[in-house]
Design a protein around this motif. Structure first.
Motif, PDB file in Angstrom:
ATOM      1  N   LEU A 103       0.830  -1.201   0.000  1.00  0.00           N
ATOM      2  CA  LEU A 103       0.000   0.000   0.000  1.00  0.00           C
ATOM      3  C   LEU A 103       0.870   1.261   0.000  1.00  0.00           C
ATOM      4  N   TRP A 104       1.946   1.239   0.770  1.00  0.00           N
ATOM      5  CA  TRP A 104       2.845   2.393   0.808  1.00  0.00           C
ATOM      6  C   TRP A 104       3.505   2.608  -0.562  1.00  0.00           C
ATOM      7  N   ALA A 105       3.864   1.503  -1.217  1.00  0.00           N
ATOM      8  CA  ALA A 105       4.453   1.617  -2.554  1.00  0.00           C
ATOM      9  C   ALA A 105       3.445   2.214  -3.539  1.00  0.00           C
ATOM     10  N   ILE A 106       2.184   1.799  -3.398  1.00  0.00           N
ATOM     11  CA  ILE A 106       1.125   2.330  -4.260  1.00  0.00           C
ATOM     12  C   ILE A 106       0.977   3.828  -4.049  1.00  0.00           C
ATOM     13  N   VAL A 107       1.033   4.248  -2.791  1.00  0.00           N
ATOM     14  CA  VAL A 107       0.911   5.681  -2.489  1.00  0.00           C
ATOM     15  C   VAL A 107       2.055   6.455  -3.136  1.00  0.00           C
ATOM     16  N   GLY A 108       3.252   5.872  -3.130  1.00  0.00           N
ATOM     17  CA  GLY A 108       4.380   6.526  -3.785  1.00  0.00           C
ATOM     18  C   GLY A 108       4.111   6.763  -5.262  1.00  0.00           C
ATOM     19  N   VAL A 109       3.525   5.763  -5.930  1.00  0.00           N
ATOM     20  CA  VAL A 109       3.184   5.901  -7.349  1.00  0.00           C
ATOM     21  C   VAL A 109       2.099   6.962  -7.538  1.00  0.00           C
ATOM     22  N   ILE A 110       1.101   6.953  -6.634  1.00  0.00           N
ATOM     23  CA  ILE A 110       0.019   7.939  -6.723  1.00  0.00           C
ATOM     24  C   ILE A 110       0.568   9.354  -6.611  1.00  0.00           C
ATOM     25  N   PHE A 111       1.453   9.580  -5.630  1.00  0.00           N
ATOM     26  CA  PHE A 111       2.029  10.920  -5.446  1.00  0.00           C
ATOM     27  C   PHE A 111       2.851  11.343  -6.668  1.00  0.00           C
ATOM     28  N   TYR A 112       3.606  10.406  -7.215  1.00  0.00           N
ATOM     29  CA  TYR A 112       4.424  10.720  -8.390  1.00  0.00           C
ATOM     30  C   TYR A 112       3.533  11.117  -9.572  1.00  0.00           C
ATOM     31  N   GLU A 113       2.488  10.300  -9.824  1.00  0.00           N
ATOM     32  CA  GLU A 113       1.586  10.588 -10.936  1.00  0.00           C
ATOM     33  C   GLU A 113       0.813  11.882 -10.701  1.00  0.00           C
ATOM     34  N   ALA A 114       0.433  12.119  -9.440  1.00  0.00           N
ATOM     35  CA  ALA A 114      -0.323  13.341  -9.125  1.00  0.00           C
ATOM     36  C   ALA A 114       0.526  14.574  -9.417  1.00  0.00           C
ATOM     37  N   ALA A 115       1.804  14.533  -9.036  1.00  0.00           N
ATOM     38  CA  ALA A 115       2.689  15.664  -9.295  1.00  0.00           C
ATOM     39  C   ALA A 115       2.833  15.909 -10.791  1.00  0.00           C
ATOM     40  N   MET A 118      -0.467  17.459 -12.241  1.00  0.00           N
ATOM     41  CA  MET A 118      -0.731  18.846 -11.869  1.00  0.00           C
ATOM     42  C   MET A 118      -0.090  19.832 -12.847  1.00  0.00           C
ATOM     43  N   PHE A 119       1.057  19.422 -13.390  1.00  0.00           N
ATOM     44  CA  PHE A 119       1.755  20.299 -14.337  1.00  0.00           C
ATOM     45  C   PHE A 119       1.409  19.967 -15.791  1.00  0.00           C
ATOM     46  N   ASN A 120       0.892  18.766 -16.010  1.00  0.00           N
ATOM     47  CA  ASN A 120       0.538  18.348 -17.372  1.00  0.00           C
ATOM     48  C   ASN A 120      -0.836  17.672 -17.380  1.00  0.00           C
ATOM     49  N   PRO A 121      -1.899  18.426 -17.098  1.00  0.00           N
ATOM     50  CA  PRO A 121      -3.242  17.828 -17.076  1.00  0.00           C
ATOM     51  C   PRO A 121      -3.664  17.345 -18.459  1.00  0.00           C
ATOM     52  N   ASN A 122      -4.297  16.177 -18.511  1.00  0.00           N
ATOM     53  CA  ASN A 122      -4.769  15.597 -19.771  1.00  0.00           C
ATOM     54  C   ASN A 122      -6.291  15.629 -19.832  1.00  0.00           C
ATOM     55  N   PRO A 123      -6.872  15.926 -21.002  1.00  0.00           N
ATOM     56  CA  PRO A 123      -8.333  15.905 -21.141  1.00  0.00           C
ATOM     57  C   PRO A 123      -8.892  14.513 -20.869  1.00  0.00           C
ATOM     58  N   VAL A 124     -10.034  14.468 -20.200  1.00  0.00           N
ATOM     59  CA  VAL A 124     -10.668  13.203 -19.831  1.00  0.00           C
ATOM     60  C   VAL A 124     -12.144  13.272 -20.199  1.00  0.00           C
ATOM     61  N   VAL A 125     -12.701  12.149 -20.670  1.00  0.00           N
ATOM     62  CA  VAL A 125     -14.133  12.070 -20.945  1.00  0.00           C
ATOM     63  C   VAL A 125     -14.840  11.905 -19.603  1.00  0.00           C
ATOM     64  N   PHE A 183     -18.373  19.566 -14.993  1.00  0.00           N
ATOM     65  CA  PHE A 183     -19.054  20.853 -14.830  1.00  0.00           C
ATOM     66  C   PHE A 183     -18.128  22.060 -14.924  1.00  0.00           C
ATOM     67  N   THR A 184     -16.822  21.851 -14.744  1.00  0.00           N
ATOM     68  CA  THR A 184     -15.907  23.002 -14.767  1.00  0.00           C
ATOM     69  C   THR A 184     -14.764  22.858 -15.764  1.00  0.00           C
ATOM     70  N   GLY A 185     -14.477  21.614 -16.186  1.00  0.00           N
ATOM     71  CA  GLY A 185     -13.342  21.398 -17.064  1.00  0.00           C
ATOM     72  C   GLY A 185     -12.014  21.526 -16.350  1.00  0.00           C
ATOM     73  N   TYR A 186     -12.028  21.483 -15.019  1.00  0.00           N
ATOM     74  CA  TYR A 186     -10.826  21.654 -14.208  1.00  0.00           C
ATOM     75  C   TYR A 186     -10.162  20.286 -14.016  1.00  0.00           C
ATOM     76  N   TYR A 187      -9.260  19.917 -14.940  1.00  0.00           N
ATOM     77  CA  TYR A 187      -8.658  18.589 -14.942  1.00  0.00           C
ATOM     78  C   TYR A 187      -7.702  18.355 -13.770  1.00  0.00           C
ATOM     79  N   PRO A 191      -5.581  14.941  -9.860  1.00  0.00           N
ATOM     80  CA  PRO A 191      -4.398  14.716  -9.011  1.00  0.00           C
ATOM     81  C   PRO A 191      -4.541  15.249  -7.594  1.00  0.00           C
ATOM     82  N   ILE A 192      -5.304  16.335  -7.415  1.00  0.00           N
ATOM     83  CA  ILE A 192      -5.496  16.874  -6.069  1.00  0.00           C
ATOM     84  C   ILE A 192      -6.223  15.857  -5.191  1.00  0.00           C
ATOM     85  N   VAL A 193      -7.279  15.272  -5.737  1.00  0.00           N
ATOM     86  CA  VAL A 193      -8.030  14.243  -5.001  1.00  0.00           C
ATOM     87  C   VAL A 193      -7.153  13.025  -4.750  1.00  0.00           C
ATOM     88  N   SER A 194      -6.308  12.681  -5.715  1.00  0.00           N
ATOM     89  CA  SER A 194      -5.431  11.516  -5.563  1.00  0.00           C
ATOM     90  C   SER A 194      -4.473  11.670  -4.381  1.00  0.00           C
TER      91      SER A 194
END
Length: 325
Positions: A103-115, A118-125, A183-187, A191-194
């Motif tokens: 679980l701790w390793a997973i969190v490390g991946v989540i934090f890395y992807e979230a960072a 945040m700087f390179n948001p991708n459009p999502v359906v 509703f806002t397009g705020y991609y 990562p913030i929720v992650s």
């Protein structure tokens, strides 16, 4: 000098039934998790959702954790051998520790992807993401319900339960992010929720890791006061003194005790004293696996260098009461 080794092997059959029930639940949870992981992979590819694909990776780690937990319970049922005289119940503890660290390793991946996002948001359906994440939330709630009662019976099952709860939190985060995106397009909401979910996972998994390490270190089981155990044993008729007292956990659901007991001037024989001790330990502390050596003299303390008394406990040598550290 009289010595009597006594072992209480009155195994509780309820533990066996609980483990059988727990393995059945884990098998069902594993099947459902694999099925939904496939759904997430397909949904992530269809809706161009990196969040869903990342969560599918999270689900894959859960599949590995659940498979390990299921295998650990099966292996834990194996009978003791000449090389493993306590059997294989500690396999469950090792699996629980591994799951907590995973679980701790997973969190490390989540934090890395979230960072990165945040700087390179991708459009999502958003709508597609919402549909798949909503189904995931329902699935995880069902899995949590299946494991809710079993989690208190096994540290291993509790580790899987924490994985499921972390998945449910991930689904809540994905649903929230999908709604914000729709509703806002705020991609960047994804990562913030992650990050928030990762912090919750760290908090919830710490207890699993701490308890698993405590068991592997032969620590006193939670809820058992070693001083109260010693006092209760000393109160039994025929018991003069106790030394080399140890209480530990074989698995996540069974406590064991070993001790040297010096007989007093009561007229009771060694078997009667051991029987009395076994009964009170079972009734008051739920300790049903004991190894008690009864001695007629304190002189046995001088034999060997491995006999230990905890600081603060009364160990009589000869006619003088003192603490052996």
């Amino acid at each position: 000098m009289a010595h009597n080794h006594a072992h209480d092997h009155d195994h509780c059959h309820g533990h066996g039934h609980a483990h059988a029930h727990g393995s059945t639940r884990l098998g069902l949870v594993l099947f459902i998790t694999v099925s939904y992981m496939v759904v997430e992979i397909v949904g992530g590819l269809l809706f161009n959702s990196l969040a869903l694909l990342a969560d599918a990776g999270h689900m894959f780690s859960d599949v590995m954790a659940q498979g390990l937990a299921y295998a650990a319970i099966i292996i834990g049922r194996r009978a003791p051998t000449d090389r493993h005289t306590f059997g294989f119940k500690r396999t469950e503890i090792l699996a629980a520790l591994w799951n907590g660290l995973a679980l701790w390793a997973i969190v490390g991946v989540i934090f890395y992807e979230a960072a990165h996002r945040m700087f390179n948001p991708n459009p999502v359906v958003g709508k597609g993401m919402l549909a798949v994440a909503g189904i995931g939330l329902l699935v995880n709630l069902v899995l949590a319900g299946l494991l809710f009662r079993e989690r208190e019976r096994s540290l291993n099952v509790r580790g899987v339960f924490v994985h499921v709860i972390s998945d449910a939190l991930g689904s809540v985060g994905a649903v929230s992010a999908a709604l914000i995106i729709m509703f806002t397009g705020y991609y960047v909401a994804d990562p913030i929720v992650s990050v928030f979910i990762g912090l919750l996972i760290l908090y919830s998994s710490w207890g699993i890791i701490r308890e698993a390490v405590h068991i592997l270190m032969e620590g006193v089981p939670p809820g058992i006061d070693i001083s109260a155990v010693e006092s209760t044993m000393l109160e039994q008729e025929g018991v003069c003194c106790i030394h080399d007292l140890h209480v530990w956990t074989i698995g996540s659901d069974r406590a064991a005790l070993s001790a040297h007991v010096v007989m007093g001037e009561s007229g009771r024989n060694a078997d009667e004293i051991v029987g009395s001790l076994n009964q009170v330990l079972k009734d008051k502390f739920d300790i049903d696996h004991t190894t008690i050596q009864v001695q007629s003299t304190h002189d046995v303390l001088y034999v060997g260098s491995g006999l230990v008394c905890r600081p603060g406990t009364a160990c009589a040598i000869g006619n003088h009461n003192q603490t052996v550290s």
